[in-house]
Write an enzyme that holds these catalytic residues in place. Structure first.
Site, PDB file in Angstrom:
ATOM      1  N   ALA A  67       0.860  -1.181   0.000  1.00  0.00           N
ATOM      2  CA  ALA A  67       0.000   0.000   0.000  1.00  0.00           C
ATOM      3  C   ALA A  67       0.893   1.226   0.000  1.00  0.00           C
ATOM      4  O   ALA A  67       2.076   1.132   0.341  1.00  0.00           O
ATOM      5  CB  ALA A  67      -0.865  -0.022   1.255  1.00  0.00           C
ATOM      6  N   GLY A 106       0.867  -5.158   0.674  1.00  0.00           N
ATOM      7  CA  GLY A 106      -0.327  -5.147  -0.161  1.00  0.00           C
ATOM      8  C   GLY A 106      -0.071  -5.666  -1.567  1.00  0.00           C
ATOM      9  O   GLY A 106      -0.992  -6.160  -2.220  1.00  0.00           O
ATOM     10  N   GLU A 109      -0.452  -9.246  -1.237  1.00  0.00           N
ATOM     11  CA  GLU A 109      -1.876  -9.526  -0.981  1.00  0.00           C
ATOM     12  C   GLU A 109      -2.664  -9.496  -2.284  1.00  0.00           C
ATOM     13  O   GLU A 109      -3.545 -10.321  -2.509  1.00  0.00           O
ATOM     14  CB  GLU A 109      -2.436  -8.499   0.007  1.00  0.00           C
ATOM     15  CG  GLU A 109      -1.845  -8.669   1.395  1.00  0.00           C
ATOM     16  CD  GLU A 109      -2.399  -7.648   2.363  1.00  0.00           C
ATOM     17  OE1 GLU A 109      -1.986  -6.479   2.266  1.00  0.00           O
ATOM     18  OE2 GLU A 109      -3.237  -8.004   3.189  1.00  0.00           O
ATOM     19  N   GLU A 129       4.586  -5.785   7.061  1.00  0.00           N
ATOM     20  CA  GLU A 129       3.761  -4.818   7.821  1.00  0.00           C
ATOM     21  C   GLU A 129       4.149  -4.750   9.296  1.00  0.00           C
ATOM     22  O   GLU A 129       4.036  -3.703   9.927  1.00  0.00           O
ATOM     23  CB  GLU A 129       2.276  -5.167   7.685  1.00  0.00           C
ATOM     24  CG  GLU A 129       1.663  -4.824   6.335  1.00  0.00           C
ATOM     25  CD  GLU A 129       1.813  -5.921   5.292  1.00  0.00           C
ATOM     26  OE1 GLU A 129       2.634  -6.853   5.494  1.00  0.00           O
ATOM     27  OE2 GLU A 129       1.119  -5.858   4.258  1.00  0.00           O
TER      28      GLU A 129
HETATM   29  C1  3H9 Z   1       0.808  -2.396   3.377  1.00  0.00           C
HETATM   30  O1  3H9 Z   1       1.002  -2.838   2.284  1.00  0.00           O
HETATM   31  C2  3H9 Z   1      -0.502  -2.473   4.098  1.00  0.00           C
HETATM   32  C3  3H9 Z   1      -1.449  -3.457   3.501  1.00  0.00           C
HETATM   33  O2  3H9 Z   1      -1.249  -4.726   4.046  1.00  0.00           O
HETATM   34  C4  3H9 Z   1      -2.863  -3.141   3.845  1.00  0.00           C
HETATM   35  C5  3H9 Z   1      -3.435  -1.889   3.285  1.00  0.00           C
HETATM   36  C6  3H9 Z   1      -4.916  -1.734   3.590  1.00  0.00           C
HETATM   37  N1  3H9 Z   1       4.544   3.563   0.215  1.00  0.00           N
HETATM   38  O3  3H9 Z   1      13.269   2.416   0.231  1.00  0.00           O
HETATM   39  P1  3H9 Z   1      13.604   3.146  -1.015  1.00  0.00           P
HETATM   40  C7  3H9 Z   1       9.134   5.161  -1.347  1.00  0.00           C
HETATM   41  S1  3H9 Z   1       2.012  -1.604   4.249  1.00  0.00           S
HETATM   42  C8  3H9 Z   1       4.944   4.796  -0.131  1.00  0.00           C
HETATM   43  O4  3H9 Z   1      14.505   4.303  -0.926  1.00  0.00           O
HETATM   44  P2  3H9 Z   1      14.910   0.802  -1.960  1.00  0.00           P
HETATM   45  C9  3H9 Z   1      10.236   5.585  -0.405  1.00  0.00           C
HETATM   46  O5  3H9 Z   1       9.741   6.448   0.597  1.00  0.00           O
HETATM   47  C10 3H9 Z   1       3.381  -1.543   3.148  1.00  0.00           C
HETATM   48  N2  3H9 Z   1       6.211   5.067  -0.507  1.00  0.00           N
HETATM   49  O6  3H9 Z   1      14.114   2.156  -2.138  1.00  0.00           O
HETATM   50  C11 3H9 Z   1      11.188   6.274  -1.360  1.00  0.00           C
HETATM   51  O7  3H9 Z   1      10.633   7.530  -1.639  1.00  0.00           O
HETATM   52  P3  3H9 Z   1      11.589   8.795  -1.866  1.00  0.00           P
HETATM   53  C12 3H9 Z   1       4.127  -2.792   3.152  1.00  0.00           C
HETATM   54  C13 3H9 Z   1       7.071   4.059  -0.533  1.00  0.00           C
HETATM   55  O8  3H9 Z   1      15.145   0.289  -3.326  1.00  0.00           O
HETATM   56  C14 3H9 Z   1      11.060   5.436  -2.631  1.00  0.00           C
HETATM   57  O9  3H9 Z   1       9.805   4.755  -2.535  1.00  0.00           O
HETATM   58  N3  3H9 Z   1       5.324  -2.630   2.367  1.00  0.00           N
HETATM   59  C15 3H9 Z   1       6.711   2.762  -0.180  1.00  0.00           C
HETATM   60  O10 3H9 Z   1      16.062   0.999  -1.053  1.00  0.00           O
HETATM   61  C16 3H9 Z   1      12.156   4.416  -2.814  1.00  0.00           C
HETATM   62  O11 3H9 Z   1      12.211   3.617  -1.631  1.00  0.00           O
HETATM   63  C17 3H9 Z   1       6.474  -2.184   2.912  1.00  0.00           C
HETATM   64  O12 3H9 Z   1       6.555  -1.972   4.100  1.00  0.00           O
HETATM   65  C18 3H9 Z   1       5.382   2.520   0.201  1.00  0.00           C
HETATM   66  N4  3H9 Z   1       4.940   1.298   0.516  1.00  0.00           N
HETATM   67  O13 3H9 Z   1      13.906  -0.174  -1.206  1.00  0.00           O
HETATM   68  C19 3H9 Z   1       7.626  -1.998   1.971  1.00  0.00           C
HETATM   69  N5  3H9 Z   1       7.804   1.964  -0.284  1.00  0.00           N
HETATM   70  O14 3H9 Z   1      12.342   8.491  -3.125  1.00  0.00           O
HETATM   71  C20 3H9 Z   1       8.246  -0.653   2.207  1.00  0.00           C
HETATM   72  C21 3H9 Z   1       8.805   2.748  -0.711  1.00  0.00           C
HETATM   73  O15 3H9 Z   1      10.639   9.927  -1.965  1.00  0.00           O
HETATM   74  N6  3H9 Z   1       9.305  -0.355   1.263  1.00  0.00           N
HETATM   75  N7  3H9 Z   1       8.376   4.011  -0.861  1.00  0.00           N
HETATM   76  O16 3H9 Z   1      12.453   8.842  -0.656  1.00  0.00           O
HETATM   77  C22 3H9 Z   1      10.539  -0.894   1.373  1.00  0.00           C
HETATM   78  O17 3H9 Z   1      10.820  -1.719   2.213  1.00  0.00           O
HETATM   79  C23 3H9 Z   1      11.585  -0.401   0.409  1.00  0.00           C
HETATM   80  O18 3H9 Z   1      11.150   0.837  -0.082  1.00  0.00           O
HETATM   81  C24 3H9 Z   1      11.849  -1.342  -0.779  1.00  0.00           C
HETATM   82  C25 3H9 Z   1      12.746  -0.626  -1.821  1.00  0.00           C
HETATM   83  C26 3H9 Z   1      12.535  -2.601  -0.268  1.00  0.00           C
HETATM   84  C27 3H9 Z   1      10.571  -1.715  -1.455  1.00  0.00           C
END
Ligand code: 3H9
Length: 703
Positions: A67, A106, A109, A129
């Site tokens: 998400a 998500g 999911e 999450e």
């Molecule tokens: C969820 O899914 C809830 C659901 O179960 C239910 C819903 C109802 N959202 O980390 P990076 C941005 S909870 C918004 O530097 P990397 C990040 O801020 C979610 N933005 O890259 C950054 O922005 P900026 C569950 C996001 O290659 C840019 O993307 N998922 C999100 O080092 C690049 O990110 C997670 O918890 C997001 N979900 O790492 C995964 N994700 O350029 C969270 C990233 O402006 N994400 N951004 O600074 C991560 O763990 C890492 O970003 C990932 C990539 C491994 C994917």
């Protein structure tokens, strides 16, 4: 984040297969526009009489990673991700998810709601999450146990760990793993599947109800034992997995939805989400507008002590060629022993195979010849924290380094600008302040002085990121006393603690109060671990603030020869080889004598007093650093305190905590304490300004 394209979802056709393509850079987060786009495309695709099957795929480096976390603080917009997943599952034509990169949260999911899943070999999946203090809230807690059983599902959701496509296929999470072009394979696969296959109807893992409940009960007990009865997200995950067995899908989804809402509303989730974005904001350096990191292949480290060796190991682990320069043969041998011992321990603990350990060492060149520095793209000076020694070494490094090399000093409090001048190449010289143990700790402060070039700052930052660290920029002014963010705050922390020690508290009481707040160790346990002589040397060499009260207790302890864990005796006494100590009665006697000499009548401090005073000192020091421009944003201070000093991550760091209390209440509490010790408690101008304007530190993050 890059601007999202106007239409983040496209509908394409390949014969009888409809292809829904998500394109929402950089990570295809499932924000409202994407959800609406997928829903509309799916409805159109299914309604089309030429469609026999649908593929959901994503452009760019990854399948959706979840998400859009930024939307958690906004008014929810329909369709929710849960509604979208239900729509996908109920589609009247087979839907295949085509996964590359990382399908997380998500994103996974959504894939689980599809009827079939195909992934490239390198793809990974996970439900992280829990790291945000919440749980999968779009059906994941109900669909995952149906696909892979309660045991593995609980594992994935409680740890947040990712699994590779191969293992995911063995678990039953993925139907097909391919080495070939994903899109082509997914379309061919979609043509081959004749029927829809709703995950909610899959009962494979629900038939053994007794075994299922046994897994749930065991996990509930484990969570209670390890995390306590109040750990919200972990307990709610277990509850939801139980609901997947006991309740019909619809009701299970309702249970999950309500648990998700509770978790998102918790202070813990708010703190963890702040931590996530704060770490990413810290990576944004103003120098990025002027320069890009230069390529670094060979790194040289001068000084092979604990710090230098730790940096060398971190660099080896990230695939750099490393030259480590030490003095004489004995210095070289000692460094070799230290690094070799690390790899032996890693192999013994199964973290590395023997071959990996040996391979890493082949990239290490250990030498006592400084002229090898000429081959390095980046040189880290990590010798003893003594200005003259460092200045002399940096002058030698400056003369030997190749013209475009970056020179970094690991000083944590010496005058960075003066050291940069000493190198003869101030524009090329920056600070890289690693935190011990450097091979583990994720924090690196990048010290920027007035004369540093944008190129050298960005190259140093790029190097820190390549090590998997989180670099935080510290604008170190010439002549500014403590220098970096971390040590400046630590000084205020210790100053507040030492004053209470002198006035009546004990080391164990102060440590206990800070542990109960959430720090893993209290300040005196940390001092014993780091070595009391190190801080002693720093105090002797640094100019003192003449207006600040000086507490001599720490000096008197060192003068007894008690140096902390290394001598088995410091604030605590340690049995040989033990890291857990018992209070040192002699230190208590020493403190009592010291108070008597100074004419101090001891008074009582409650644990709450201790915690409040220390936290106020930390926040006030943070506000001062903001005013001086050392820290660019409050969230950078949060990152430094969480990663470098173990400030509880679930609180989001001290500046976020201060916002929860409000700056105006903090300012009024400080005004009560200020007469006791103005140097410590006198409110920093930034704090006063925020209090007057009724603003929060978060308002400064945005600017
Ligand atoms: C969820 O899914 C809830 C659901 O179960 C239910 C819903 C109802 N959202 O980390 P990076 C941005 S909870 C918004 O530097 P990397 C990040 O801020 C979610 N933005 O890259 C950054 O922005 P900026 C569950 C996001 O290659 C840019 O993307 N998922 C999100 O080092 C690049 O990110 C997670 O918890 C997001 N979900 O790492 C995964 N994700 O350029 C969270 C990233 O402006 N994400 N951004 O600074 C991560 O763990 C890492 O970003 C990932 C990539 C491994 C994917």
């Amino acid at each position: 984040m890059k601007q999202a394209p106007k239409h983040p979802v496209r509908l394409e056709r390949q014969g009888n297969v409809a292809l829904i393509v998500i394109e929402n850079p950089p990570v295809n987060a499932l924000g409202v526009a994407v959800r609406r786009g997928i829903a509309a495309a799916l409805n159109a695709a299914v309604a089309h009489d030429k469609t026999d099957a649908v593929v959901i795929a994503a452009n760019g480096r990854t399948f959706p990673v979840g998400a859009d976390i930024r939307e958690f603080d906004m008014v929810p917009q329909e369709p929710s991700l849960g509604q979208l997943c239900n729509l996908i599952e109920r589609a009247q034509k087979p839907v295949v998810a085509a996964i590359q990169g990382t399908a997380l949260g998500g994103g996974l999911e959504l894939a689980m709601a599809a009827h079939y899943r195909i992934a490239v070999k390198s793809a990974r999946m996970g439900l992280p999450e829990i790291h945000l203090g919440t749980l999968p809230g779009a059906g994941g807690t109900q669909r995952l146990p149906r696909l892979i059983g309660p045991e593995l599902a609980l594992d994935m959701m409680l740890t947040g760990n990712q699994v590779g496509a191969g293992i995911a296929a063995e678990m039953g999470l993925i139907d097909l793993v391919t080495d070939n072009d994903l899109r082509t394979e997914a379309v061919a696969y979609a043509r081959s599947v004749a029927v829809t296959r709703p995950t909610s109807a899959n009962r494979t893992h629900l038939v053994d109800g007794v075994g299922y409940m046994a897994s749930v009960a065991a996990r509930r007990e484990q969570v209670t034992m390890e995390l306590g009865a109040n750990a919200l997200a972990p307990h709610r995950i277990v509850d939801c997995v139980e609901a997947a067995l006991l309740l019909p899908m619809e009701t299970g989804l309702e249970v999950e939805r309500s648990a998700f809402k509770d978790c998102i509303a918790s202070r813990e989730s708010e703190g963890l989400r702040h931590a996530f974005f704060a770490e990413r904001a810290a990576a944004k350096f103003p120098e990025a507008a002027e320069a890009k990191p230069a390529q670094v292949d060979r790194v040289a480290i001068v000084g092979g002590g604990m710090m230098g060796s730790g940096i060398a190991i971190a660099a080896l682990q990230s695939g750099f060629a490393v030259t480590l320069v030490e003095q004489g043969e004995s210095g070289v041998n000692a460094a070799l022993e230290r690094i070799g011992a690390y790899y032996e321990r890693s192999v013994a603990k199964g973290r590395l195979s023997e071959a990996q350990g040996a391979a890493a060492l082949t990239h290490l060149q250990l030498t006592n010849k400084l002229d090898t520095l000429g081959e390095a793209d980046l040189i880290v000076e990590a010798i003893a924290e003594d200005f003259d020694l460092k200045a002399q070494m940096l002058a030698e490094i400056g003369a030997l380094a190749k013209p475009d090399a970056v020179i970094a000093t690991n000083t944590s409090y010496l005058d960075l600008a003066a050291l940069a001048e000493a190198s003869g190449r101030p524009a090329d010289t920056v600070g890289l302040h690693f935190f011990a143990p450097a091979q583990v700790n994720k924090l690196v402060e990048v010290g920027v002085h007035d004369g540093a070039s944008a190129q050298s700052v960005m190259t140093a930052q790029g190097f820190a990121r390549a090590l998997g660290k989180t670099p935080v920029r510290a604008r170190v002014h010439a002549g500014f006393g403590a220098g970096y963010i971390g040590n400046s705050i630590l000084e205020a922390y210790r100053h507040a603690a030492d004053i209470m020690l002198e006035d009546g508290a004990t080391p164990a009481q102060i440590d206990g109060a800070m542990r109960s707040f959430g720090f893993q160790l209290g300040p005196y346990q940390v001092a014993d671990m780091s070595g009391l002589d190190i801080a002693y040397a720093r105090r002797q060499s640094k100019p003192r603030d003449p207006d600040a009260r000086y507490v001599e207790i720490a000096d008197k302890i060192v003068e007894q020869g008690w140096l902390g864990q290394k001598s088995n005796r410091g604030y605590y006494i340690y049995a040989e080889g033990q890291r857990q100590g018992v209070p040192n009665g002699d230190v208590l006697k020493l403190i009592a004598e010291h108070r008597a000499q100074k004419g101090i009548t001891p008074r009582k401090f409650s644990d709450r007093d201790i915690r409040d005073r220390i936290l106020l000192a930390i926040v006030n020091a943070g506000a001062r650093l903001l005013g001086e421009g050392v820290a660019a944003r409050p969230s950078d201070i949060d990152v430094v305190m969480m990663l470098g000093f173990g400030y509880p991550r679930s609180r989001g760091g001290p500046m976020m905590d201060a916002d929860a209390t409000t700056p105006s209440i903090i300012a009024s509490r400080l005004s009560v304490l200020a007469p006791e010790e103005p140097a410590l408690w006198g409110a920093a101008p930034v704090l006063t300004m925020l209090a007057q304007e009724r603003q929060k530190f978060a308002d400064l993050n945005a600017s």
